[in-house]
Design a protein around this motif. Structure first.
Motif, PDB file in Angstrom:
ATOM      1  N   THR A  61       2.545   2.573   0.586  1.00 30.78           N
ATOM      2  CA  THR A  61       1.411   2.642   0.941  1.00 30.78           C
ATOM      3  C   THR A  61       0.299   2.144   0.064  1.00 30.78           C
ATOM      4  OG1 THR A  61      -0.290   4.029   2.305  1.00 30.78           O
ATOM      5  CG2 THR A  61       0.819   4.997   0.330  1.00 30.78           C
ATOM      6  N   GLY A  62      -1.078   2.456   0.403  1.00 33.96           N
ATOM      7  CA  GLY A  62      -1.963   2.071  -0.980  1.00 33.96           C
ATOM      8  C   GLY A  62      -3.202   1.974  -0.337  1.00 33.96           C
ATOM      9  N   ILE A  63      -4.134   1.346  -0.994  1.00 39.79           N
ATOM     10  CA  ILE A  63      -5.587   1.258  -0.814  1.00 39.79           C
ATOM     11  C   ILE A  63      -5.872  -0.104  -0.422  1.00 39.79           C
ATOM     12  CG2 ILE A  63      -6.049   3.307  -2.271  1.00 39.79           C
ATOM     13  CD1 ILE A  63      -7.343   1.436  -4.387  1.00 39.79           C
ATOM     14  N   GLU A  70      -7.139   5.116  -5.781  1.00 41.24           N
ATOM     15  CA  GLU A  70      -8.571   5.085  -5.405  1.00 41.24           C
ATOM     16  C   GLU A  70      -9.346   5.115  -6.781  1.00 41.24           C
ATOM     17  OE1 GLU A  70      -9.145   8.220  -2.596  1.00 41.24           O
ATOM     18  OE2 GLU A  70      -8.390   6.688  -0.840  1.00 41.24           O
ATOM     19  N   TYR A  71      -9.113   6.355  -7.681  1.00 34.00           N
ATOM     20  CA  TYR A  71      -9.847   6.811  -8.704  1.00 34.00           C
ATOM     21  C   TYR A  71      -9.616   5.556  -9.874  1.00 34.00           C
ATOM     22  CZ  TYR A  71      -9.686  11.236  -6.464  1.00 34.00           C
ATOM     23  OH  TYR A  71      -9.848  12.276  -5.365  1.00 34.00           O
ATOM     24  N   GLU A  72      -8.487   5.199  -9.935  1.00 32.16           N
ATOM     25  CA  GLU A  72      -8.114   4.028 -10.651  1.00 32.16           C
ATOM     26  C   GLU A  72      -8.807   2.570 -10.744  1.00 32.16           C
ATOM     27  OE1 GLU A  72      -3.916   3.253 -11.326  1.00 32.16           O
ATOM     28  OE2 GLU A  72      -4.261   1.780 -12.350  1.00 32.16           O
ATOM     29  N   HIS A  73      -8.887   2.349  -9.387  1.00 32.25           N
ATOM     30  CA  HIS A  73      -9.143   0.947  -8.781  1.00 32.25           C
ATOM     31  C   HIS A  73     -10.546   0.881  -8.524  1.00 32.25           C
ATOM     32  CE1 HIS A  73      -5.116  -0.585  -9.889  1.00 32.25           C
ATOM     33  NE2 HIS A  73      -4.703   0.458  -9.007  1.00 32.25           N
ATOM     34  N   PHE A  74     -10.989   1.847  -7.744  1.00 33.08           N
ATOM     35  CA  PHE A  74     -12.432   1.579  -7.026  1.00 33.08           C
ATOM     36  C   PHE A  74     -13.554   1.169  -7.986  1.00 33.08           C
ATOM     37  CE2 PHE A  74     -14.565   0.856  -3.455  1.00 33.08           C
ATOM     38  CZ  PHE A  74     -15.153   2.110  -2.735  1.00 33.08           C
ATOM     39  N   PRO A  75     -13.707   1.956  -8.870  1.00 32.50           N
ATOM     40  CA  PRO A  75     -14.999   1.542  -9.730  1.00 32.50           C
ATOM     41  C   PRO A  75     -14.857   0.149 -10.463  1.00 32.50           C
ATOM     42  CG  PRO A  75     -14.108   3.861 -10.157  1.00 32.50           C
ATOM     43  CD  PRO A  75     -13.086   3.122  -9.351  1.00 32.50           C
ATOM     44  N   LYS A  76     -13.471  -0.174 -10.790  1.00 27.25           N
ATOM     45  CA  LYS A  76     -13.279  -1.197 -11.549  1.00 27.25           C
ATOM     46  C   LYS A  76     -13.594  -2.425 -10.646  1.00 27.25           C
ATOM     47  CE  LYS A  76     -10.134   0.438 -14.717  1.00 27.25           C
ATOM     48  NZ  LYS A  76      -8.717   1.031 -14.839  1.00 27.25           N
ATOM     49  N   ILE A  82     -10.846  -7.515  -0.140  1.00 24.60           N
ATOM     50  CA  ILE A  82     -11.398  -7.600  -1.491  1.00 24.60           C
ATOM     51  C   ILE A  82     -10.027  -7.457  -2.681  1.00 24.60           C
ATOM     52  CG2 ILE A  82     -12.783  -7.195  -3.546  1.00 24.60           C
ATOM     53  CD1 ILE A  82     -14.986  -6.248  -1.132  1.00 24.60           C
ATOM     54  N   TYR A  83      -9.529  -6.187  -2.241  1.00 24.98           N
ATOM     55  CA  TYR A  83      -8.427  -5.745  -3.200  1.00 24.98           C
ATOM     56  C   TYR A  83      -7.455  -4.754  -2.310  1.00 24.98           C
ATOM     57  CZ  TYR A  83      -6.588  -3.777  -7.634  1.00 24.98           C
ATOM     58  OH  TYR A  83      -5.563  -3.259  -8.497  1.00 24.98           O
ATOM     59  N   GLN A  84      -6.176  -4.843  -3.008  1.00 24.80           N
ATOM     60  CA  GLN A  84      -5.285  -3.818  -2.575  1.00 24.80           C
ATOM     61  C   GLN A  84      -4.521  -3.459  -3.692  1.00 24.80           C
ATOM     62  OE1 GLN A  84      -3.295  -5.885   1.020  1.00 24.80           O
ATOM     63  NE2 GLN A  84      -4.553  -4.076   2.217  1.00 24.80           N
ATOM     64  N   ALA A  85      -4.196  -2.366  -3.774  1.00 23.07           N
ATOM     65  CA  ALA A  85      -3.072  -1.460  -4.629  1.00 23.07           C
ATOM     66  C   ALA A  85      -1.956  -0.867  -3.883  1.00 23.07           C
ATOM     67  CB  ALA A  85      -3.836  -0.692  -5.725  1.00 23.07           C
ATOM     68  N   LYS A  86      -0.843  -0.743  -4.465  1.00 23.79           N
ATOM     69  CA  LYS A  86       0.473  -0.194  -3.737  1.00 23.79           C
ATOM     70  C   LYS A  86       0.845   0.993  -4.655  1.00 23.79           C
ATOM     71  CE  LYS A  86       1.701  -4.231  -1.205  1.00 23.79           C
ATOM     72  NZ  LYS A  86       2.592  -5.238  -0.844  1.00 23.79           N
ATOM     73  N   THR A  87       1.365   1.925  -3.888  1.00 23.06           N
ATOM     74  CA  THR A  87       2.471   3.112  -4.447  1.00 23.06           C
ATOM     75  C   THR A  87       3.591   3.304  -3.791  1.00 23.06           C
ATOM     76  OG1 THR A  87       2.312   5.376  -5.275  1.00 23.06           O
ATOM     77  CG2 THR A  87       1.097   4.845  -3.119  1.00 23.06           C
ATOM     78  N   ASN A  88       4.698   3.596  -4.326  1.00 21.31           N
ATOM     79  CA  ASN A  88       5.805   3.811  -3.758  1.00 21.31           C
ATOM     80  C   ASN A  88       5.900   5.059  -3.161  1.00 21.31           C
ATOM     81  OD1 ASN A  88       7.107   1.325  -4.111  1.00 21.31           O
ATOM     82  ND2 ASN A  88       7.560   1.876  -6.161  1.00 21.31           N
ATOM     83  N   LEU A  89       6.513   5.271  -1.828  1.00 17.32           N
ATOM     84  CA  LEU A  89       6.626   6.705  -1.003  1.00 17.32           C
ATOM     85  C   LEU A  89       8.288   6.980  -1.178  1.00 17.32           C
ATOM     86  CD1 LEU A  89       4.422   6.336   1.818  1.00 17.32           C
ATOM     87  CD2 LEU A  89       3.954   7.199  -0.239  1.00 17.32           C
ATOM     88  N   LEU A  90       8.262   8.312  -1.430  1.00 16.02           N
ATOM     89  CA  LEU A  90       9.835   8.920  -1.318  1.00 16.02           C
ATOM     90  C   LEU A  90       9.973   9.459  -0.008  1.00 16.02           C
ATOM     91  CD1 LEU A  90       9.824  10.641  -4.807  1.00 16.02           C
ATOM     92  CD2 LEU A  90      10.805   8.318  -4.142  1.00 16.02           C
ATOM     93  N   PRO A  91      11.106   9.469   0.738  1.00 14.27           N
ATOM     94  CA  PRO A  91      11.293   9.826   2.040  1.00 14.27           C
ATOM     95  C   PRO A  91      10.899  11.234   2.347  1.00 14.27           C
ATOM     96  CG  PRO A  91      13.534   8.983   1.192  1.00 14.27           C
ATOM     97  CD  PRO A  91      12.281   9.039   0.135  1.00 14.27           C
ATOM     98  N   ASN A  92      10.887  12.274   1.358  1.00 14.40           N
ATOM     99  CA  ASN A  92      10.605  13.609   1.541  1.00 14.40           C
ATOM    100  C   ASN A  92       9.272  13.822   1.104  1.00 14.40           C
ATOM    101  OD1 ASN A  92      10.874  13.566  -1.090  1.00 14.40           O
ATOM    102  ND2 ASN A  92      12.817  15.059  -1.091  1.00 14.40           N
TER     103      ASN A  92
END
Ligand code: GRF
Length: 193
Positions: free
Chosen positions: A136-138, A177-183, A153-163
């Motif tokens: 999923t991601g932002i 969000e915290y890492e990318h939005f301000p930048k 404008i921008y998307q970033a992804k993160t992997n998800l585990l089944p549980n």
């Protein structure tokens, strides 16, 4: 001396992104968060703004949708960017038209999937979980008169585990969000750095 770039943020809820953005620009000589507007007078974001000494202004539906009160206020503030950070109302067409390519939103999923009316907060992460997504991601996008449909404008992804639970998914998304939005906001306001 070019004047400060002014961000106005609209928020309806907790405001962790609002706090993160304020902190990010606190020491920036060219960009400031001029004010935070909220449509919920009990929203925790108001307390955060008090603590961070940024003006927080509550408005109701008639000021936002049935009149030009907030539109006129925004025009008077001359924002360089209007940022939606957990803001749950659709933006009225005349407001979108008044600030072309100046209103941005962050959505806690990889649009166009998991967007649209009613898709916010835990509802998004529950749907992502329900569908067994492995990532999923932002999505940060320009705002038009429909929910979550403006140019991306921008998307970033993160992997998800089944549980992963929806709460754990939310945590992973908030981290992005915290890492990318301000930048991304900084890049939009000062494209040449
Ligand atoms: C965030 O997940 C953001 O992506 C979405 O609303 C949430 C706001 O969270 N638009 P917070 O109020 O910033 O903590």
């Amino acid at each position: 001396m070019n004047s400060m770039k002014r961000i106005i943020i609209l928020a309806s809820g907790s405001g962790s992104n609002v706090e993160n953005i304020i902190n990010h620009f606190r020491t920036n000589a060219y960009i400031e968060v001029a004010a935070v507007l909220t449509n919920k007078n009990t929203a925790p974001v108001i307390e955060r703004c008090k603590r961070l000494k940024v003006p927080a202004i509550y408005f109701n539906k008639s000021a936002f949708i049935d009149s030009n009160v907030i539109l006129d206020f925004l025009n008077s503030q001359e924002p360089d960017l209007i940022v939606l950070a957990g803001f749950l109302w659709k933006i009225p067409e005349n407001l979108v038209a008044s600030f072309p390519n100046k209103i941005v939103n962050i959505h806690p999923a990889l649009l166009p999937k998991y967007g649209g009316k009613g898709m916010y907060g835990s509802k998004v992460h529950e749907a992502v979980k329900e569908n067994g997504e492995t990532e999923t991601g932002i999505t940060i996008h320009f705002v038009n008169e429909n929910y979550d449909e403006g140019a991306i404008i921008y998307q970033a992804k993160t992997n998800l585990l089944p549980n992963d639970t929806p709460e754990q998914i939310a945590e992973k998304v908030h981290a992005l969000e915290y890492e990318h939005f301000p930048k991304v906001l900084e890049k939009l306001l000062l494209p040449n750095g």
